[in-house]
Design a protein around this motif. Structure first.
Motif, PDB file in Angstrom:
ATOM      1  N   THR A  29       0.386   9.545   1.452  1.00  0.00           N
ATOM      2  CA  THR A  29       0.763   8.252   1.336  1.00  0.00           C
ATOM      3  C   THR A  29       0.054   7.545   0.354  1.00  0.00           C
ATOM      4  O   THR A  29       0.411   6.935  -0.745  1.00  0.00           O
ATOM      5  CB  THR A  29       0.923   7.499   2.681  1.00  0.00           C
ATOM      6  N   ALA A  43       8.150   4.299  -2.692  1.00  0.00           N
ATOM      7  CA  ALA A  43       9.331   4.539  -1.755  1.00  0.00           C
ATOM      8  C   ALA A  43       9.094   6.054  -1.394  1.00  0.00           C
ATOM      9  O   ALA A  43       9.310   6.210  -0.040  1.00  0.00           O
ATOM     10  CB  ALA A  43      10.550   4.395  -2.663  1.00  0.00           C
ATOM     11  N   LYS A  71      -1.234   0.324  11.150  1.00  0.00           N
ATOM     12  CA  LYS A  71       0.048   0.998  10.402  1.00  0.00           C
ATOM     13  C   LYS A  71       1.066   0.051   9.978  1.00  0.00           C
ATOM     14  O   LYS A  71       1.559   0.117   8.978  1.00  0.00           O
ATOM     15  CB  LYS A  71       0.440   2.149  11.504  1.00  0.00           C
ATOM     16  N   VAL A  78       2.638  -0.644   6.433  1.00  0.00           N
ATOM     17  CA  VAL A  78       4.059  -0.503   6.071  1.00  0.00           C
ATOM     18  C   VAL A  78       4.470  -2.114   5.193  1.00  0.00           C
ATOM     19  O   VAL A  78       5.140  -1.847   4.225  1.00  0.00           O
ATOM     20  CB  VAL A  78       4.956  -0.350   7.271  1.00  0.00           C
ATOM     21  N   SER A 108       6.439   7.361  -0.932  1.00  0.00           N
ATOM     22  CA  SER A 108       5.171   7.428   0.304  1.00  0.00           C
ATOM     23  C   SER A 108       5.514   6.949   1.631  1.00  0.00           C
ATOM     24  O   SER A 108       4.878   7.475   2.585  1.00  0.00           O
ATOM     25  CB  SER A 108       4.276   6.588  -0.471  1.00  0.00           C
ATOM     26  N   PHE A 109       6.767   6.129   1.640  1.00  0.00           N
ATOM     27  CA  PHE A 109       7.021   5.964   3.000  1.00  0.00           C
ATOM     28  C   PHE A 109       7.573   7.211   3.927  1.00  0.00           C
ATOM     29  O   PHE A 109       7.495   7.117   5.249  1.00  0.00           O
ATOM     30  CB  PHE A 109       8.414   5.078   3.000  1.00  0.00           C
ATOM     31  N   LEU A 163       4.263   8.268   5.337  1.00  0.00           N
ATOM     32  CA  LEU A 163       3.553   6.742   5.974  1.00  0.00           C
ATOM     33  C   LEU A 163       4.251   6.766   7.612  1.00  0.00           C
ATOM     34  O   LEU A 163       3.711   6.475   8.668  1.00  0.00           O
ATOM     35  CB  LEU A 163       3.859   5.597   5.208  1.00  0.00           C
ATOM     36  N   ARG A 164       5.714   7.036   7.379  1.00  0.00           N
ATOM     37  CA  ARG A 164       6.569   6.682   8.770  1.00  0.00           C
ATOM     38  C   ARG A 164       6.141   7.777   9.541  1.00  0.00           C
ATOM     39  O   ARG A 164       6.201   7.558  10.808  1.00  0.00           O
ATOM     40  CB  ARG A 164       7.792   6.829   8.274  1.00  0.00           C
ATOM     41  N   GLN A 168       0.590   6.257  -3.630  1.00  0.00           N
ATOM     42  CA  GLN A 168       0.486   4.731  -3.909  1.00  0.00           C
ATOM     43  C   GLN A 168      -0.576   4.563  -5.145  1.00  0.00           C
ATOM     44  O   GLN A 168      -0.541   3.682  -6.009  1.00  0.00           O
ATOM     45  CB  GLN A 168       0.285   4.003  -2.707  1.00  0.00           C
ATOM     46  N   SER A 222       3.121  -1.972   1.684  1.00  0.00           N
ATOM     47  CA  SER A 222       3.655  -1.102   0.771  1.00  0.00           C
ATOM     48  C   SER A 222       4.988  -1.627   0.522  1.00  0.00           C
ATOM     49  O   SER A 222       5.476  -1.527  -0.508  1.00  0.00           O
ATOM     50  CB  SER A 222       3.960   0.219   1.801  1.00  0.00           C
ATOM     51  N   LEU A 223       5.887  -2.107   1.272  1.00  0.00           N
ATOM     52  CA  LEU A 223       7.121  -2.924   0.745  1.00  0.00           C
ATOM     53  C   LEU A 223       6.911  -3.834  -0.173  1.00  0.00           C
ATOM     54  O   LEU A 223       7.721  -3.904  -1.082  1.00  0.00           O
ATOM     55  CB  LEU A 223       7.482  -3.597   2.040  1.00  0.00           C
TER      56      LEU A 223
END
Length: 447
Positions: free
Chosen positions: A242, A425, A299, A303, A427-428, A431-432, A246, A306-307
């Motif tokens: 992640t 996008a 976390k 998130v 990287s999600f 991360l998820r 980024q 990152s959005l």
């Protein structure tokens, strides 16, 4: 025997230690920012190096760090210096980095092959010294405190000072270059940034002299064995993936600032204003991100940050038709997200690298691999931007203003917006899936 239970909570760190540790970000922020901002334009628009070749020169020394950083981590893990196994690296490597950076823009400007070779060799020296500063520096939080929330507070100081360092170095460097002209401008920037690096390295070394250090027993596993163990560590692997994606995104945006300012916005000081909009929000929002992470978990904060990072970049796809004020506002949204996307993963790294006694025996190796990934991302960002410029037909020069085609202007805009947004996008996905949870409330120290 490996313990699956975190150690007892640590007392709060003294504010002086938090500030002292954070001062190291003056060095990391300055070196991590200015080459990404000005080295590619220096090669293409001062030395006349073609964009594709310039991208290779910017990338290659950083790629060396991908190999070197785990080695630097291993060396610091095994250090037995009486002042601590990490701190001596801060002052020694930091001052060497400052000296090398002062030389970066002092080379010849012709013939082109010699000028480009000077930059490549000196930048390699900078990258080597930086590896032995950055890796021990990033390893320190996992050993300074065992407390889950205290690490977030420690990273708040680091990211706030990092933002200030980026703002000063990245905001002032283009203005200094322009004020002193094409011959001396870059040289003065080199001395200016070298001074910041030296001050940051000394501040971190001096300011952490009273920091408590908690280390695990040295492991007998070989270097190769430890790398294989880290590679199989799923939480670490997901968090690293992640962060690297980024870092690549922000590296591309930083590389594009000077091009967007000159060719799309085209107003005086627009490069400095873009940079201020990107970095200045962190000075305000970093404490807010810390409170959000404490209340909602790291976390969740990562998130949301990152959005904002990816969303702001996506709107900039319309860069060529947006009013100038809207461009600055979108970059400021990116900056808000960037602050959280720096603070949360660094705090989460310390949690991952010290969650068991066994993991604590290789904290330096964890951070070596981590900083190798970060370095790779930040190096690939400008290289990717250079590829986009080359595909768009960008014309390099040796200081004169050369008209650019419509396709080159489109490449400048898309490399600054769509490419970073797509990387965030992506990287999600990792991360998820990141699984590490905060400790139970009974074991977490209340602030």
């Amino acid at each position: 025997m490996t313990s699956a239970t975190p150690p007892a909570p640590s007392p709060a760190l003294p504010a002086a230690v938090r500030r002292g540790y954070g001062l190291g970000s003056v060095a990391t922020g300055s070196f991590g920012t200015v080459p990404g901002l000005l080295l590619l334009p220096y090669l293409t628009d001062r030395l006349g190096v073609p964009a594709a070749a310039a991208g290779v020169i910017v990338f290659a020394p950083k790629a060396w760090d991908v190999v070197l950083n785990p080695v630097a981590g291993r060396i610091s893990d095994r250090s037995t210096h009486p002042d601590g196994r990490r701190r001596p690296f801060l002052i020694r490597a930091g001052l060497l980095l400052a000296a090398a950076f002062a030389l970066l823009f002092l080379g010849p400007t012709a013939p082109q092959w010699l000028a480009a070779g000077w930059v490549a060799v000196v930048y390699l020296a900078c990258a080597t010294a930086y590896s032995f500063f950055q890796v021990p520096y990033v390893a320190m939080p996992a050993e300074i405190t065992d407390d889950y929330d205290e690490r977030t507070r420690l990273m708040t100081w680091r990211v706030a000072i990092l933002a200030l360092a980026i703002l000063v170095s990245g905001g002032a460097s283009p203005a200094i270059r322009d004020a002193f002209g094409p011959v001396w401008g870059y040289r003065v920037v080199g001395f200016f940034v070298a001074t910041l690096i030296a001050l940051g390295a000394y501040g971190a070394w001096r300011g952490t002299r009273a920091a408590p250090v908690r280390t695990g027993v040295a492991t007998s596993a070989t270097f190769g064995d430890q790398l294989r163990i880290i590679r199989s560590d799923r939480p670490f692997r997901l968090l690293l993936t992640t962060f690297v994606l980024q870092a690549l995104a922000t590296g591309a945006m930083l590389a594009g600032v000077d091009y967007v300012a000159r060719w799309i916005i085209g107003t005086p000081l627009s490069a400095t204003l873009l940079f201020v909009c990107f970095v200045a929000p962190a000075l305000v929002v970093t404490p807010l991100w810390q409170r959000f992470g404490t209340a909602r978990d790291k976390k969740v904060g990562y998130v949301v940050a990152s959005l904002l990072l990816g969303g702001g970049a996506l709107v900039l796809v319309l860069l060529r038709s947006l009013p100038e004020g809207v461009v600055y506002a979108c970059v400021a949204v990116v900056g808000v997200g960037y602050a959280g996307a720096q603070m949360f993963p660094l705090a989460m790294l310390a949690d991952v690298a010290s969650r068991t006694e066994e993991a604590r025996t290789r904290v330096g190796l964890y951070t070596g691999v981590w900083t190798a990934g970060e370095t790779l991302g930040l190096a690939l960002g400008p290289a990717a931007y250079a590829v986009v410029l080359a595909l768009g037909g960008y014309v390099s020069s040796t200081g004169s203003t050369v008209p650019q085609s419509d396709s080159a202007l489109t490449a400048i805009a898309l490399g600054f917006s769509l490419v970073p947004a797509a990387l965030v996008a992506l990287s999600f996905l990792s991360l998820r899936a990141f699984p590490l949870s905060p400790p139970p409330a009974s074991t977490a120290r209340r602030s």
